[in-house]
Design a protein around this motif. Structure first.
Motif, mmCIF file in Angstrom:
data_model
loop_
_atom_site.group_PDB
_atom_site.id
_atom_site.type_symbol
_atom_site.label_atom_id
_atom_site.label_comp_id
_atom_site.label_asym_id
_atom_site.label_seq_id
_atom_site.Cartn_x
_atom_site.Cartn_y
_atom_site.Cartn_z
ATOM 1 N N ALA A 1 0.853 -1.178 0.000
ATOM 2 C CA ALA A 1 0.000 0.000 0.000
ATOM 3 C C ALA A 1 0.891 1.231 0.000
ATOM 4 N N MET A 2 0.459 2.250 -0.722
ATOM 5 C CA MET A 2 1.151 3.531 -0.654
ATOM 6 C C MET A 2 0.327 4.444 0.247
ATOM 7 N N VAL A 3 0.910 4.844 1.362
ATOM 8 C CA VAL A 3 0.223 5.677 2.336
ATOM 9 C C VAL A 3 1.065 6.929 2.567
ATOM 10 N N VAL A 4 0.460 8.076 2.290
ATOM 11 C CA VAL A 4 1.154 9.367 2.431
ATOM 12 C C VAL A 4 2.497 9.315 1.701
ATOM 13 N N PHE A 5 2.438 8.898 0.442
ATOM 14 C CA PHE A 5 3.574 8.883 -0.486
ATOM 15 C C PHE A 5 4.686 7.925 -0.087
ATOM 16 N N LYS A 6 4.421 7.004 0.820
ATOM 17 C CA LYS A 6 5.416 6.009 1.210
ATOM 18 C C LYS A 6 4.856 4.620 0.947
ATOM 19 N N ASP A 7 5.694 3.755 0.372
ATOM 20 C CA ASP A 7 5.293 2.374 0.112
ATOM 21 C C ASP A 7 5.482 1.514 1.351
ATOM 22 N N TYR A 8 4.450 0.746 1.672
ATOM 23 C CA TYR A 8 4.530 -0.198 2.780
ATOM 24 C C TYR A 8 4.353 -1.614 2.241
ATOM 25 N N TRP A 9 5.107 -2.548 2.823
ATOM 26 C CA TRP A 9 5.091 -3.938 2.380
ATOM 27 C C TRP A 9 4.876 -4.846 3.585
ATOM 28 N N GLY A 10 4.188 -5.940 3.331
ATOM 29 C CA GLY A 10 4.098 -6.960 4.349
ATOM 30 C C GLY A 10 5.348 -7.819 4.346
ATOM 31 N N GLN A 11 5.348 -8.848 5.200
ATOM 32 C CA GLN A 11 6.527 -9.711 5.306
ATOM 33 C C GLN A 11 6.533 -10.791 4.233
ATOM 34 N N GLY A 12 5.401 -10.947 3.567
ATOM 35 C CA GLY A 12 5.314 -11.918 2.483
ATOM 36 C C GLY A 12 4.796 -13.272 2.938
ATOM 37 N N THR A 13 4.234 -14.005 1.994
ATOM 38 C CA THR A 13 3.809 -15.375 2.234
ATOM 39 C C THR A 13 4.306 -16.232 1.072
ATOM 40 N N GLN A 14 4.884 -17.373 1.397
ATOM 41 C CA GLN A 14 5.523 -18.218 0.387
ATOM 42 C C GLN A 14 4.508 -19.124 -0.277
ATOM 43 N N VAL A 15 4.533 -19.128 -1.597
ATOM 44 C CA VAL A 15 3.734 -20.060 -2.383
ATOM 45 C C VAL A 15 4.688 -20.956 -3.157
ATOM 46 N N THR A 16 4.566 -22.254 -2.961
ATOM 47 C CA THR A 16 5.399 -23.223 -3.664
ATOM 48 C C THR A 16 4.494 -24.176 -4.420
ATOM 49 N N VAL A 17 4.693 -24.243 -5.727
ATOM 50 C CA VAL A 17 3.887 -25.111 -6.582
ATOM 51 C C VAL A 17 4.783 -26.249 -7.062
ATOM 52 N N SER A 18 4.488 -27.439 -6.588
ATOM 53 C CA SER A 18 5.342 -28.584 -6.902
ATOM 54 C C SER A 18 4.562 -29.875 -6.708
ATOM 55 N N SER A 19 4.899 -30.853 -7.535
ATOM 56 C CA SER A 19 4.288 -32.165 -7.371
ATOM 57 C C SER A 19 5.157 -33.055 -6.491
#
Length: 116
Positions: free
Chosen positions: A98-116
């Motif tokens: 999200a960009m809030v008051v001209f600053k970008d904020y990021w979460g910590q992320g969530t890992q998605v792994t697609v594999s058989s």
């Protein structure tokens, strides 16, 4: 302070689906555009989906168009990313932003792994 917390990632087989969530706090969520990015090992960060503040406007990267859907619930201060027909090429860490008051904020992320 602004906080973004992603969840919902995991290990999924090719062709499977996951629903990612991002809980936001510390700002007026309903007034801000929200986006999802992803970054795979050794690759640049990629903007994959954006949703307008009211949820009526969405945009997608060509790489996910037709397979992923971004949505939001302003009553819950949460943005979602429904991912369908996943392939190994979708393996990455997924971030909401999200960009809030001209600053970008990021979460910590969530890992998605697609594999058989």
């Amino acid at each position: 302070q602004v906080q973004l917390v992603e969840s919902g990632g995991g290990l999924v087989q090719p062709g499977g689906s996951l629903r990612l969530s991002c809980a936001a706090s510390g700002f007026t969520f309903s007034s801000h555009v929200m986006s999802w990015y992803r970054q795979a090992p050794g690759k640049e960060r990629e903007l994959i989906a954006t949703i307008g503040s009211a949820g009526g406007s969405t945009n997608y990267a060509d790489s996910v168009k037709g397979r992923f859907t971004i949505s939001r619930d302003n009553a819950k201060n949460t943005v979602y990313l429904q991912t369908n027909s996943l392939t190994p090429e979708d393996t990455a860490t997924y971030y909401c932003t999200a960009m809030v008051v001209f600053k970008d904020y990021w979460g910590q992320g969530t890992q998605v792994t697609v594999s058989s």
